[in-house]
Write an enzyme that holds these catalytic residues in place. Structure first.
Site, PDB file in Angstrom:
ATOM      1  N   GLU A 153       0.835  -1.201   0.000  1.00  0.00           N
ATOM      2  CA  GLU A 153       0.000   0.000   0.000  1.00  0.00           C
ATOM      3  C   GLU A 153       0.868   1.249   0.000  1.00  0.00           C
ATOM      4  O   GLU A 153       0.499   2.272  -0.571  1.00  0.00           O
ATOM      5  CB  GLU A 153      -0.941   0.004   1.203  1.00  0.00           C
ATOM      6  CG  GLU A 153      -2.077   1.016   1.076  1.00  0.00           C
ATOM      7  CD  GLU A 153      -3.172   0.808   2.103  1.00  0.00           C
ATOM      8  OE1 GLU A 153      -4.255   0.307   1.729  1.00  0.00           O
ATOM      9  OE2 GLU A 153      -2.945   1.147   3.279  1.00  0.00           O
ATOM     10  N   HIS A 183       6.073 -27.182   2.918  1.00  0.00           N
ATOM     11  CA  HIS A 183       5.225 -28.228   2.350  1.00  0.00           C
ATOM     12  C   HIS A 183       4.149 -27.640   1.442  1.00  0.00           C
ATOM     13  O   HIS A 183       3.173 -28.324   1.116  1.00  0.00           O
ATOM     14  CB  HIS A 183       4.598 -29.050   3.476  1.00  0.00           C
ATOM     15  CG  HIS A 183       5.608 -29.688   4.372  1.00  0.00           C
ATOM     16  ND1 HIS A 183       6.169 -30.921   4.109  1.00  0.00           N
ATOM     17  CD2 HIS A 183       6.212 -29.238   5.507  1.00  0.00           C
ATOM     18  CE1 HIS A 183       7.051 -31.220   5.052  1.00  0.00           C
ATOM     19  NE2 HIS A 183       7.100 -30.209   5.915  1.00  0.00           N
ATOM     20  N   LYS A 219     -13.993   1.205  -3.886  1.00  0.00           N
ATOM     21  CA  LYS A 219     -14.944   1.418  -2.785  1.00  0.00           C
ATOM     22  C   LYS A 219     -16.118   2.279  -3.240  1.00  0.00           C
ATOM     23  O   LYS A 219     -17.279   2.007  -2.894  1.00  0.00           O
ATOM     24  CB  LYS A 219     -14.233   2.065  -1.595  1.00  0.00           C
ATOM     25  CG  LYS A 219     -13.214   1.164  -0.919  1.00  0.00           C
ATOM     26  CD  LYS A 219     -12.785   1.675   0.441  1.00  0.00           C
ATOM     27  CE  LYS A 219     -12.076   2.995   0.387  1.00  0.00           C
ATOM     28  NZ  LYS A 219     -11.546   3.412   1.713  1.00  0.00           N
TER      29      LYS A 219
END
Length: 502
Positions: free
Chosen positions: A331, A362, A471
């Site tokens: 950001e 893994h 947004k």
């Protein structure tokens, strides 16, 4: 030459065929010379793919961009957030180093708010409340969530803190289903108190608690918090526009931290960050870990062409650190124009990602060992772990050391399927122990490393306009999902809306 970039490209070309084992063989004291100790933190850059000559060119790059002066301007309260015309004073939340009137005023204001915060905690201590639900998102959530999870084993607080960030109602339901509303308090954290996720989740929490009696807020817009949820003004703690969300855990945004680990531990966290601040501001470039870490990131991105960066936390208590750093770094540095509005002339932030060891061995380590991409990494571990399972800790650190070595050095084989090419550079970071002081210093180091990178690239690390458009569009589309008539221009969105409405 172009502010030192051209010289560094020559060094990158010179080192192209040189392996990390070659560098270790050529500089026999490299393991010691490329290591730094800062308080409880140990850093080793010996497995990065540069030599002392290239490293000096990197420091010259920092001098050409006046990194030292940039630190001084930030600490003194100058408006280094140029696009929003704001000072950047998260360092003043934890200490007063510059002595300027702006920084002193910020430090004094922060100290007064902490006194209020501790008084609220004392009041809750005297109540029957046992659980706290903290509602926020992004910088209002990731930092507190990380610290609470990391320091839970040495907590001195008596409250269990539960975090809810996602607007998905399943997250809130899962949390509330295991709590008793008569023994629960809530904290709503939002800088503007206009964040959709926090407002929606806050309303659910308000209704579930049966009102605002045990509801608290942290905001730079306290009037809106009081108005939106009828919260008692004395239960609203202020923050300021000179503190960005991803740098705010040191402020009243840390209210959940202090509740979970205790006020003394919270002060130790601040002290650890303040100690690293003093180091970053005063230590010369060539010895400064924050500068070296930031320059190393620039080297790997711009001169080795690495498009991703991994963080491996070899301590389960730091499992949330990769996600926290992902926000802090991406950001801050995910910008395509410079502070003056002109396009950047080189790549900026790589994709940051990672996980917790040994689980990651893994999952994605196969791709690191034998895939086609070189992935630089930070490996973070602890020297001492005061729990009951010492054998496990030995095994954990054995895996940490083994993975770093194999990723860097590789291994040849007559069987092509068993060749490990190596060549993955890494930095090793060890905490003496996972204490509030050490964690505070570690987070502060990453904050300052990010700032160094932003100065080199000429970008603003303290705005985040890229998060806004989506947004706003979501707010516009919300009525359409409810069946209202809304003009939707995009044909794919229009088609999917039909599907979502059933």
């Amino acid at each position: 030459m172009h502010n030192g970039f051209d010289a560094l490209q020559l060094h990158a070309n010179r080192l192209r065929g040189v392996t990390i084992p070659d560098l270790l063989a050529a500089e026999l004291k490299r393991p010691e010379q490329y290591a730094r100790q800062v308080g409880p933190l140990y850093f080793n850059f010996a497995r990065q793919k540069y030599d002392c000559v290239a490293l000096e060119a990197l420091f010259a790059l920092a001098r050409n961009h006046n990194v030292t002066g940039a630190f001084q301007r930030m600490f003194c309260g100058e408006q280094v957030n140029v696009t929003e015309g704001r000072a950047v004073l998260h360092t003043a939340l934890r200490g007063d180093l510059s002595g300027t009137s702006v920084a002193v005023a910020a430090y004094t204001a922060a100290a007064k708010v902490r006194e209020r915060m501790y008084a609220l905690i004392a009041g809750l201590d005297a109540s029957e409340v046992t659980d706290i639900v903290s509602v926020g998102i992004g910088g209002s959530d990731l930092g507190p969530r990380l610290v609470v999870d990391a320091l839970r084993p040495i907590s001195q607080g008596r409250f269990r803190v539960h975090f809810v960030s996602n607007v998905d109602g399943a997250a809130m339901r899962r949390t509330l289903d295991m709590l008793d509303p008569s023994r629960t308090a809530g904290i709503l954290i939002s800088k503007t108190f206009g964040t959709q996720e926090t407002l929606l989740n806050g309303r659910i929490l308000y209704d579930w608690l049966g009102g605002s009696e045990r509801l608290y807020a942290v905001s730079a817009n306290p009037e809106r918090a009081v108005h939106a949820f009828d919260i008692v003004p004395t239960q609203v703690l202020p923050i300021w526009d000179w503190v960005g969300g991803r740098y705010s855990l040191w402020s009243a945004v840390g209210f959940p931290i202090a509740l979970a680990i205790g006020s003394q531990r919270f002060e130790e966290l601040l002290a650890g960050a303040a100690e690293f601040d003093a180091y970053a501001l005063r230590v010369p470039l060539e010895e400064n870990v924050a500068v070296l870490h930031g320059l190393t990131a620039v080297w790997n991105r711009n001169f080795l062409g690495c498009a991703t960066y991994a963080v491996m936390a070899y301590d389960q208590r730091l499992a949330l650190l990769p996600a926290y750093l992902q926000q802090l770094v991406m950001e801050s540095l995910g910008k395509r124009v410079k502070c003056d509005g002109t396009p950047v002339d080189r790549d900026t932030v790589p994709v940051w990602w990672g996980g917790v060891g040994t689980d990651v061995q893994h999952s994605f380590f196969q791709a690191l060992h034998q895939g086609t991409n070189i992935v630089p990494a930070d490996f973070i571990g602890t020297i001492r772990n005061d729990d009951l399972y010492t054998e496990n800790h030995f095994a954990l650190n054995a895996n940490l050391l083994a993975q770093i070595e194999v990723l860097a050095n590789g291994q040849l084989s007559d069987d092509p399927h068993r060749v490990y090419p190596g060549g993955n550079p890494s930095t090793l970071i060890l905490l003496d122990a996972l204490t509030p002081q050490a964690l505070g210093g570690l987070i502060a180091m990453y904050e300052h490393s990010v700032y160094v990178q932003s100065v080199i690239w000429g970008i603003n690390a303290f705005d985040q306009f890229g998060v806004e458009l989506g947004k706003h569009l979501a707010v516009q589309l919300l009525p359409a999902l409810k069946g209202e008539s809304v003009e939707v221009v995009d044909p794919v969105t229009r088609a999917v809306l039909v599907r979502l409405r059933g």
